[in-house]
Design a protein around this motif. Structure first.
Motif, PDB file in Angstrom:
ATOM      1  N   LEU A   1       0.843  -1.168   0.132  1.00 59.16           N
ATOM      2  CA  LEU A   1      -0.084   0.026  -0.070  1.00 59.16           C
ATOM      3  C   LEU A   1       0.928   1.086  -0.090  1.00 59.16           C
ATOM      4  CD1 LEU A   1      -2.970  -1.018   2.518  1.00 59.16           C
ATOM      5  CD2 LEU A   1      -2.731  -0.903  -0.104  1.00 59.16           C
ATOM      6  N   GLY A   2       2.063   1.334   0.708  1.00 56.40           N
ATOM      7  CA  GLY A   2       3.020   2.384   0.621  1.00 56.40           C
ATOM      8  C   GLY A   2       3.350   2.601  -0.700  1.00 56.40           C
ATOM      9  N   LEU A   3       3.919   1.729  -1.493  1.00 52.30           N
ATOM     10  CA  LEU A   3       4.348   1.837  -2.801  1.00 52.30           C
ATOM     11  C   LEU A   3       3.347   2.485  -3.476  1.00 52.30           C
ATOM     12  CD1 LEU A   3       6.463   1.595  -4.919  1.00 52.30           C
ATOM     13  CD2 LEU A   3       5.671  -0.802  -5.423  1.00 52.30           C
ATOM     14  N   VAL A   4       1.917   2.089  -3.445  1.00 56.92           N
ATOM     15  CA  VAL A   4       0.886   2.614  -4.194  1.00 56.92           C
ATOM     16  C   VAL A   4       0.709   4.094  -3.789  1.00 56.92           C
ATOM     17  CG1 VAL A   4      -1.712   2.483  -4.826  1.00 56.92           C
ATOM     18  CG2 VAL A   4      -0.410   0.291  -4.607  1.00 56.92           C
ATOM     19  N   ALA A   5       0.684   4.337  -2.611  1.00 55.37           N
ATOM     20  CA  ALA A   5       0.507   5.620  -1.959  1.00 55.37           C
ATOM     21  C   ALA A   5       1.662   6.806  -2.490  1.00 55.37           C
ATOM     22  CB  ALA A   5       0.466   5.507  -0.372  1.00 55.37           C
ATOM     23  N   ILE A   6       2.861   6.184  -2.827  1.00 56.76           N
ATOM     24  CA  ILE A   6       3.690   6.971  -3.378  1.00 56.76           C
ATOM     25  C   ILE A   6       3.587   7.089  -5.009  1.00 56.76           C
ATOM     26  CG2 ILE A   6       6.166   7.040  -3.996  1.00 56.76           C
ATOM     27  CD1 ILE A   6       6.527   5.627  -1.434  1.00 56.76           C
ATOM     28  N   GLU A   7       3.210   6.017  -5.693  1.00 53.67           N
ATOM     29  CA  GLU A   7       3.192   6.307  -7.275  1.00 53.67           C
ATOM     30  C   GLU A   7       1.965   6.845  -7.500  1.00 53.67           C
ATOM     31  OE1 GLU A   7       6.017   5.828  -8.553  1.00 53.67           O
ATOM     32  OE2 GLU A   7       6.354   4.014  -9.004  1.00 53.67           O
ATOM     33  N   ILE A   8       0.783   6.863  -7.101  1.00 53.50           N
ATOM     34  CA  ILE A   8      -0.325   7.320  -7.515  1.00 53.50           C
ATOM     35  C   ILE A   8      -0.271   8.950  -7.502  1.00 53.50           C
ATOM     36  CG2 ILE A   8      -3.010   7.927  -7.015  1.00 53.50           C
ATOM     37  CD1 ILE A   8      -3.125   4.982  -6.300  1.00 53.50           C
ATOM     38  N   PRO A   9       0.263   9.476  -6.425  1.00 61.26           N
ATOM     39  CA  PRO A   9       0.278  11.053  -6.312  1.00 61.26           C
ATOM     40  C   PRO A   9       1.440  11.369  -7.360  1.00 61.26           C
ATOM     41  CG  PRO A   9       0.304  10.167  -3.990  1.00 61.26           C
ATOM     42  CD  PRO A   9       0.388   8.934  -4.911  1.00 61.26           C
ATOM     43  N   TYR A  10       2.397  10.680  -7.389  1.00 55.99           N
ATOM     44  CA  TYR A  10       3.632  11.006  -8.341  1.00 55.99           C
ATOM     45  C   TYR A  10       3.183  11.235  -9.954  1.00 55.99           C
ATOM     46  CZ  TYR A  10       7.961  11.029 -10.955  1.00 55.99           C
ATOM     47  OH  TYR A  10       9.113  11.270 -11.763  1.00 55.99           O
ATOM     48  N   PHE A  11       2.407  10.066 -10.333  1.00 58.10           N
ATOM     49  CA  PHE A  11       1.888  10.061 -11.685  1.00 58.10           C
ATOM     50  C   PHE A  11       0.477  10.817 -11.979  1.00 58.10           C
ATOM     51  CE2 PHE A  11       4.801   6.430 -11.677  1.00 58.10           C
ATOM     52  CZ  PHE A  11       5.576   6.489 -13.019  1.00 58.10           C
TER      53      PHE A  11
ATOM     54  N   LEU B   1       0.359  15.116  -8.285  1.00 57.36           N
ATOM     55  CA  LEU B   1       1.005  16.260  -7.842  1.00 57.36           C
ATOM     56  C   LEU B   1       1.533  17.086  -9.058  1.00 57.36           C
ATOM     57  CD1 LEU B   1       3.434  14.247  -5.281  1.00 57.36           C
ATOM     58  CD2 LEU B   1       1.393  15.963  -4.674  1.00 57.36           C
ATOM     59  N   CYS B   2       1.724  16.538  -9.988  1.00 56.85           N
ATOM     60  CA  CYS B   2       2.351  17.029 -11.372  1.00 56.85           C
ATOM     61  C   CYS B   2       1.453  16.740 -12.539  1.00 56.85           C
ATOM     62  CB  CYS B   2       3.806  17.110 -11.393  1.00 56.85           C
ATOM     63  SG  CYS B   2       4.553  17.893 -12.968  1.00 56.85           S
ATOM     64  N   ARG B   3       0.669  17.633 -13.040  1.00 55.78           N
ATOM     65  CA  ARG B   3      -0.297  17.382 -14.063  1.00 55.78           C
ATOM     66  C   ARG B   3      -0.059  18.707 -15.246  1.00 55.78           C
ATOM     67  NH1 ARG B   3      -0.609  13.030 -15.102  1.00 55.78           N
ATOM     68  NH2 ARG B   3      -2.426  13.255 -16.585  1.00 55.78           N
ATOM     69  N   PRO B   4       0.169  18.437 -16.584  1.00 54.30           N
ATOM     70  CA  PRO B   4       0.367  17.039 -17.146  1.00 54.30           C
ATOM     71  C   PRO B   4       1.774  16.627 -16.809  1.00 54.30           C
ATOM     72  CG  PRO B   4       0.680  18.691 -18.693  1.00 54.30           C
ATOM     73  CD  PRO B   4       0.234  19.540 -17.496  1.00 54.30           C
ATOM     74  N   PHE B   5       2.024  15.247 -17.019  1.00 54.76           N
ATOM     75  CA  PHE B   5       2.889  14.443 -16.585  1.00 54.76           C
ATOM     76  C   PHE B   5       4.385  15.053 -17.299  1.00 54.76           C
ATOM     77  CE2 PHE B   5       6.051  11.071 -16.388  1.00 54.76           C
ATOM     78  CZ  PHE B   5       6.094  10.725 -15.059  1.00 54.76           C
ATOM     79  N   SER B   6       4.390  15.954 -18.368  1.00 57.85           N
ATOM     80  CA  SER B   6       5.354  16.380 -19.144  1.00 57.85           C
ATOM     81  C   SER B   6       5.699  17.346 -18.480  1.00 57.85           C
ATOM     82  CB  SER B   6       4.943  16.562 -20.522  1.00 57.85           C
ATOM     83  OG  SER B   6       3.749  17.602 -20.586  1.00 57.85           O
ATOM     84  N   GLN B   7       5.157  18.091 -17.400  1.00 61.69           N
ATOM     85  CA  GLN B   7       5.791  19.020 -16.465  1.00 61.69           C
ATOM     86  C   GLN B   7       6.781  18.667 -16.016  1.00 61.69           C
ATOM     87  OE1 GLN B   7       4.611  22.852 -16.183  1.00 61.69           O
ATOM     88  NE2 GLN B   7       4.278  22.203 -18.202  1.00 61.69           N
TER      89      GLN B   7
END
Length: 276
Positions: free
Chosen positions: A141-151, A154-160
């Motif tokens: 769950l920790g890995l999921v909680a890290i990756e979801i905000p990252y992708f 936190l930064c949209r669109p990802f290309s930013q």
């Protein structure tokens, strides 16, 4: 000041070489234990994949140490934007950071996966197995909680993440992301440290051997310290690459811990030691 690229290279080679020796020793130990190289277990294959991510991280850090990123002082931005080559270099450097960040994360979680697989097997017929299962769930769950905000958050669109200039400072500083990552990384490491303690305490071995066991597991404490220092320098020295040194030290030590724990059959064969 940032460490020179030559220091990043030297530390990468030195730490990687030790890690490779320990990985080969681990695999040879398993072959001795099971009397065949064909009988490697799931955590062994997981470690091989983790070592690949670790190697890729060290390679990417060599490039990253030579390129700036899109994290800049606002006062310097007009000068930077006036130079197309510097803009292109910073875009390239920022893309490398995206890749190295994922390799860093997958290396650490790969090591956690290897250790938890081993702990699960060791505690299979004991009451400690439930705690191991709970830690496994927390780590996933920790890995999921890290990756979801990252992708996705936190930064949209990802290309930013490699835009120059960025519209959202989080796409350059990774500040919120680093906080989330540190919380789940450190907390899961602390939980994992509690798993072997009952076995060490109850082990019927002489004090020197008990001290050796404690020494091996205390390396996990250094991994936690390195993780905290990594983020500390990332927060306090945002325009330097000091954090790269601690990326190397943290991931390398975690690789060492996961492999040292499996070396006993090889050491026993090499030195004629009795069962420990």
């Amino acid at each position: 000041t940032s460490p020179p690229p030559s220091q990043i290279l030297r530390e990468s080679i030195a730490f990687w070489a030790v890690g490779l020796v320990l990985l080969v020793g681990r695999l040879e130990s398993r072959a001795i234990l099971h009397k065949s190289w064909k009988k490697l277990r799931a955590d062994d294959y997981m470690m091989i994949a983790t070592f690949c991510f670790y190697t890729t991280l060290l390679v990417l850090l060599q490039f990253s140490s030579r390129y700036a990123t899109n994290e800049v002082d606002p006062s310097e931005l007009p000068t930077i934007l006036a130079d197309p080559k510097e803009v292109a270099d910073r875009v390239y450097g920022s893309k490398i950071v995206v890749g190295s960040n994922q390799c860093y994360l997958l290396t650490l979680w790969g090591v956690k996966g290897c250790l938890l697989t081993l702990y699960y097997q060791l505690t299979l017929n004991s009451r400690h197995n439930l705690f191991v299962k709970l830690v496994i769930v927390y780590v996933v769950l920790g890995l999921v909680a890290i990756e979801i905000p990252y992708f996705f958050i936190l930064c949209r669109p990802f290309s930013q993440y490699w835009a120059m200039p960025v519209r959202n400072p989080q796409c350059a500083s990774y500040f919120y992301y680093c906080i989330i990552q540190m919380v789940f990384n450190v907390s899961s490491d602390v939980l994992m440290l509690f798993i072997p303690i009952p076995f060490i305490v109850k082990a019927k071995v002489p004090p020197p051997k008990r001290a050796l066991l404690l020494g091996i597991f205390s390396l996990g404490v250094f991994v936690i310290l390195a993780s905290v220092l990594n983020k500390y320098y990332n927060f306090t020295l945002p325009n330097t690459t000091v954090y790269m040194v601690w990326d190397i030290r943290e991931t390398s030590t975690s690789i060492y811990v996961a492999n040292i724990m499996c070396l006993w059959p090889l050491l026993r064969k090499m030195f004629g030691w009795r069962t420990f």
